[in-house]
Design an enzyme around this catalytic site. Structure first.
Site, PDB file in Angstrom:
ATOM      1  N   LYS A  23      -5.734   3.260  -3.925  1.00  0.00           N
ATOM      2  CA  LYS A  23      -5.797   1.799  -3.863  1.00  0.00           C
ATOM      3  C   LYS A  23      -7.217   1.312  -4.160  1.00  0.00           C
ATOM      4  O   LYS A  23      -8.183   1.940  -3.747  1.00  0.00           O
ATOM      5  CB  LYS A  23      -5.399   1.353  -2.454  1.00  0.00           C
ATOM      6  CG  LYS A  23      -5.518  -0.141  -2.245  1.00  0.00           C
ATOM      7  CD  LYS A  23      -5.265  -0.544  -0.807  1.00  0.00           C
ATOM      8  CE  LYS A  23      -5.407  -2.060  -0.681  1.00  0.00           C
ATOM      9  NZ  LYS A  23      -5.175  -2.528   0.692  1.00  0.00           N
ATOM     10  N   CYS A  51      -3.923  -6.107  -3.391  1.00  0.00           N
ATOM     11  CA  CYS A  51      -2.841  -6.958  -2.902  1.00  0.00           C
ATOM     12  C   CYS A  51      -2.664  -8.309  -3.611  1.00  0.00           C
ATOM     13  O   CYS A  51      -1.686  -8.518  -4.329  1.00  0.00           O
ATOM     14  CB  CYS A  51      -3.115  -7.156  -1.434  1.00  0.00           C
ATOM     15  SG  CYS A  51      -1.792  -7.951  -0.629  1.00  0.00           S
ATOM     16  N   LYS A  77       4.787 -11.144   3.522  1.00  0.00           N
ATOM     17  CA  LYS A  77       3.370 -11.418   3.291  1.00  0.00           C
ATOM     18  C   LYS A  77       3.140 -12.205   2.005  1.00  0.00           C
ATOM     19  O   LYS A  77       3.485 -11.751   0.925  1.00  0.00           O
ATOM     20  CB  LYS A  77       2.653 -10.064   3.214  1.00  0.00           C
ATOM     21  CG  LYS A  77       1.191 -10.126   2.859  1.00  0.00           C
ATOM     22  CD  LYS A  77       0.641  -8.701   2.893  1.00  0.00           C
ATOM     23  CE  LYS A  77      -0.788  -8.626   2.419  1.00  0.00           C
ATOM     24  NZ  LYS A  77      -1.288  -7.240   2.488  1.00  0.00           N
ATOM     25  N   HIS A  96       1.163  -0.846   5.142  1.00  0.00           N
ATOM     26  CA  HIS A  96      -0.278  -1.134   5.180  1.00  0.00           C
ATOM     27  C   HIS A  96      -0.846  -0.695   6.539  1.00  0.00           C
ATOM     28  O   HIS A  96      -0.112  -0.636   7.513  1.00  0.00           O
ATOM     29  CB  HIS A  96      -0.422  -2.652   5.002  1.00  0.00           C
ATOM     30  CG  HIS A  96      -1.786  -3.125   4.627  1.00  0.00           C
ATOM     31  ND1 HIS A  96      -2.830  -3.149   5.517  1.00  0.00           N
ATOM     32  CD2 HIS A  96      -2.275  -3.614   3.455  1.00  0.00           C
ATOM     33  CE1 HIS A  96      -3.912  -3.634   4.915  1.00  0.00           C
ATOM     34  NE2 HIS A  96      -3.601  -3.920   3.652  1.00  0.00           N
ATOM     35  N   ASP A 143       0.824  -1.224   0.000  1.00  0.00           N
ATOM     36  CA  ASP A 143       0.000   0.000   0.000  1.00  0.00           C
ATOM     37  C   ASP A 143       0.853   1.265   0.000  1.00  0.00           C
ATOM     38  O   ASP A 143       0.535   2.253   0.687  1.00  0.00           O
ATOM     39  CB  ASP A 143      -0.948   0.037   1.215  1.00  0.00           C
ATOM     40  CG  ASP A 143      -2.130  -0.899   1.068  1.00  0.00           C
ATOM     41  OD1 ASP A 143      -2.156  -1.671   0.093  1.00  0.00           O
ATOM     42  OD2 ASP A 143      -3.023  -0.852   1.925  1.00  0.00           O
ATOM     43  N   HIS A 149      -0.145 -14.025   0.962  1.00  0.00           N
ATOM     44  CA  HIS A 149      -1.464 -13.594   0.476  1.00  0.00           C
ATOM     45  C   HIS A 149      -1.868 -14.193  -0.870  1.00  0.00           C
ATOM     46  O   HIS A 149      -2.573 -13.569  -1.657  1.00  0.00           O
ATOM     47  CB  HIS A 149      -1.550 -12.056   0.412  1.00  0.00           C
ATOM     48  CG  HIS A 149      -2.924 -11.555   0.727  1.00  0.00           C
ATOM     49  ND1 HIS A 149      -3.256 -10.227   0.768  1.00  0.00           N
ATOM     50  CD2 HIS A 149      -4.070 -12.236   1.029  1.00  0.00           C
ATOM     51  CE1 HIS A 149      -4.534 -10.096   1.078  1.00  0.00           C
ATOM     52  NE2 HIS A 149      -5.051 -11.293   1.244  1.00  0.00           N
ATOM     53  N   ASP A 159       2.998  -2.703  -4.167  1.00  0.00           N
ATOM     54  CA  ASP A 159       2.058  -3.706  -4.676  1.00  0.00           C
ATOM     55  C   ASP A 159       0.858  -3.039  -5.340  1.00  0.00           C
ATOM     56  O   ASP A 159       0.242  -3.610  -6.232  1.00  0.00           O
ATOM     57  CB  ASP A 159       1.615  -4.700  -3.581  1.00  0.00           C
ATOM     58  CG  ASP A 159       0.723  -4.087  -2.512  1.00  0.00           C
ATOM     59  OD1 ASP A 159       0.822  -2.875  -2.264  1.00  0.00           O
ATOM     60  OD2 ASP A 159      -0.079  -4.829  -1.910  1.00  0.00           O
ATOM     61  N   ASN A 160       0.509  -1.836  -4.869  1.00  0.00           N
ATOM     62  CA  ASN A 160      -0.604  -1.096  -5.477  1.00  0.00           C
ATOM     63  C   ASN A 160      -0.467   0.356  -5.037  1.00  0.00           C
ATOM     64  O   ASN A 160       0.470   0.708  -4.304  1.00  0.00           O
ATOM     65  CB  ASN A 160      -1.963  -1.683  -5.067  1.00  0.00           C
ATOM     66  CG  ASN A 160      -2.100  -1.991  -3.591  1.00  0.00           C
ATOM     67  OD1 ASN A 160      -2.216  -3.154  -3.205  1.00  0.00           O
ATOM     68  ND2 ASN A 160      -2.063  -0.971  -2.745  1.00  0.00           N
TER      69      ASN A 160
END
Ligand SMILES: *[C@@H]1O[C@H](CO)[C@@H](O)[C@H](O)[C@H]1NC(C)=O
Ligand SMILES: *[C@@H]1O[C@H](CO)[C@@H](O)[C@H](O)[C@H]1NC(C)=O
Ligand SMILES: *[C@@H]1O[C@H](CO)[C@@H](O)[C@H](O)[C@H]1NC(C)=O
Ligand SMILES: *[C@@H]1O[C@H](CO)[C@@H](O)[C@H](O)[C@H]1NC(C)=O
Ligand SMILES: *[C@@H]1O[C@H](CO)[C@@H](O)[C@H](O)[C@H]1NC(C)=O
Ligand SMILES: *[C@@H]1O[C@H](CO)[C@@H](O)[C@H](O)[C@H]1NC(C)=O
Length: 522
Positions: free
Chosen positions: A297, A75, A129, A221, A34, A131, A279-280
């Site tokens: 996001k 994510c 992470k 995040h 994030d 995920h 990641d975003n």
């Protein structure tokens, strides 16, 4: 002329010396969670943001900033594309993230990046992470190519306790490893923990092999948590989330410095290619910022998908100053084939066609990008808040249902269909705005109205090259371009697999698994 040729020969020579020519470099991929466009020092200083990243800036300045770089807006999708090199329409992960309670994961018929590199002689490690699914053992990272793993299987944990609640009756600790779940790191802030575990991975890597290390940080995040010692430089920021976020960014910067320092003392740094990526886009509801880009996001606006990214390698210290920013179009799905290429590794057992392109020449030699198009996504399950009730008529145009949430980029053009979520331009909260200031925040599609005033508009077209902030919607001016892009979307849609989005599985509840999130089948 002569001197240019000499220069190129010299560059080629450097590449061979630093073992990127015949040998295999160490590959370190660091993913920040994030992390917004306006949250890295080298963007922040031009866009009224007080975020400071002295170490990341120095790595990027002596490396190559990717300034036309795209990721996915959330994510699991971004991670799935990084690991598989494939769009979500081809893996079934079109919709949302993989929830901890869902029996879901990145499908096993994808032989993912660590497995490919391992078969090519790499010692592979992951910290952070995951995920990408964990309901069955076969989905766990150490069963998908990583020789060692330490980190979070899901997302959104507490930074200290590693506790993650789904509902109030479905809570557990999320800290797993190839040696089993552990509670030993209870209380240790995750930026420090993951830096420490990354250093351990570097220490234990087989020194006779090249290393692949994937570090997927929790930083930055939500929840807003950081040791007080990082907050001093941000105490003047009145917005609580932004102030905390500043500290979280500072802790991340320090963690990455510590990891690279360790690579230096392990004598591996000169042979390392380090890739840093968000990641975003930033989550503006939790301290992140993407100004001057639109959205955030979880949207397909540029603020959701235009990522922070750079590559650093001692071997990439190319001589021309204007080489420092790479403006070629690169997408997160490109890392898979790009890393394979940089490592001189063939794809094995690869029955699945990739959507990513090998951009190694684009990054290392400034060749033009092999990509002129990005499918941002087609998500048939996206829940429209407004248009769902408003548009019951025929919404199909050129074979594509424009009420469906989708986005495509082709050369300079970007087409969005369906509802697009938060479409505001959100300023950094710390912007003092002492100078007289005309807000551009009104909706340029409807002067005088705030944004989001016309959610019923199903087709939106922007020229991103001329209008990177998506201020001027031009679908009515260029109907032919809209049609061309809709035809492309329809063609992509024809190749899509069904969405995997199973309902909550009560067996996932950590209370059945010793209080930890972990596999509940097999
Ligand atoms: C806002 O003002 C404070 C205090 O003068 C200063 O430290 C900070 O850098 C300013 N921030 C921006 C983004 O201009
Ligand atoms: C970085 O290393 C220093 C020195 O060992 C240590 O004090 C600090 O806590 C570490 N920070 C992180 C985020 O790992
Ligand atoms: C890395 O390369 C530089 C420049 O060639 C050299 O000065 C330095 O000693 C090398 N460091 C290591 C750890 O090998
Ligand atoms: C790839 O194929 C080889 C040879 O057929 C096999 O030994 C190996 O296990 C396969 N790897 C994966 C990940 O399927
Ligand atoms: C995609 O293709 C499927 C299957 O043909 C169709 O049902 C669906 O409406 C299409 N989606 C869009 C957005 O056009
Ligand atoms: C982890 O440790 C904390 C603090 O000691 C404790 O409250 C918690 O119950 C432990 N969790 C598990 C799953 O053992």
């Amino acid at each position: 002329m002569h001197c240019c040729n000499l220069l190129l020969t010299f560059v080629a020579f450097i590449f061979c010396v630093i073992s990127l020519c015949n040998g295999k470099p160490h590959i370190v991929v660091i993913l920040a969670d994030d992390y917004g466009y306006n949250d890295i020092g080298y963007h922040a200083k031009f866009h009224h943001s007080d975020m400071k990243t002295p170490f990341l800036d120095s790595l990027a300045m002596s490396g190559i900033k990717l300034e036309n770089y795209y990721v996915q807006p959330i994510c699991s999708p971004s991670r799935s594309q990084l690991m598989s090199g494939r769009y979500q329409i081809h893996t079934g992960l079109q919709h949302s993230v993989i929830k901890p309670t869902q029996a879901n994961g990145l499908p096993l018929d994808n032989i993912i990046l660590p497995e490919q590199l391992r078969q090519c002689g790499y010692d592979t490690h992951m910290v952070g992470k995951w995920h990408l699914g964990f309901y069955e053992n076969s989905y766990l990272p150490w069963n998908r190519g990583f020789n060692s793993y330490f980190g979070y299987l899901t997302g959104g944990e507490d930074y200290y306790t590693k506790y993650r609640c789904w509902t109030k009756d479905c809570c557990g600790f999320d800290m797993d490893s190839n040696e089993g779940p552990t509670n030993e790191t209870y209380g240790e802030y995750s930026a420090h923990l993951f830096a420490r575990k990354a250093k351990e991975a570097i220490d234990k890597t087989d020194k006779s092999k090249p290393m692949f290390l994937y570090i997927a940080l929790q930083s930055v995040h939500s929840p807003m948590e950081v040791p007080d010692s990082y907050l001093k430089p941000f105490e003047h920021i009145k917005d609580y989330n932004r102030m905390m976020y500043g500290g979280m960014v500072a802790a991340m910067d320090e963690a990455i410095k510590n990891i690279t320092d360790h690579l230096k003392s392990a004598n591996m740094w000169n042979d390392t290619i380090l890739i840093f990526s968000a990641d975003n886009g930033g989550q503006t509801l939790s301290g992140g910022n993407n100004w001057p880009l639109r959205g955030r996001k979880a949207t397909l606006w540029e603020g959701g998908v235009r990522g922070v990214g750079f590559v650093h390698s001692e071997a990439l210290k190319l001589p021309k100053p204007n080489y420092k920013s790479n403006k070629e179009m690169i997408h997160i799905s490109d890392w898979f084939p790009t890393i394979m290429s940089a490592s001189n590794c063939p794809l094995v057992n690869n029955t699945q066609p990739l959507d990513g392109f090998d951009q190694w020449q684009t990054i290392s030699k400034y060749a033009p990008s092999k990509r002129s198009e990005i499918l941002h996504n087609i998500d048939p399950l996206f829940t429209p808040l407004y248009t769902g009730t408003k548009f019951k008529g025929n919404t199909v145009r050129m074979g594509f249902d424009t009420s469906v949430h989708a986005g495509i980029r082709s050369d300079d053009w970007k087409l969005l269909t369906g509802e697009q979520g938060d479409d505001r331009w959100i300023e950094p909260p710390e912007w003092n705005q002492t100078e007289s200031w005309v807000s551009p925040l009104e909706n340029p599609e409807h002067p005088g109205f705030p944004t989001n005033s016309d959610p019923a508009k199903l087709v939106r077209l922007f020229n991103i090259a001329n209008d990177p902030y998506e201020r001027l919607e031009v679908s009515e001016r260029y109907p032919d371009i809209v049609d061309t892009l809709l035809v492309k979307l329809a063609a992509y849609n024809a190749t899509a697999v069904p969405v995997r989005y199973p309902p909550l599985d009560p067996n996932s509840n950590p209370k059945y698994h010793g209080g930890f999130w972990g596999p509940w089948e097999k």
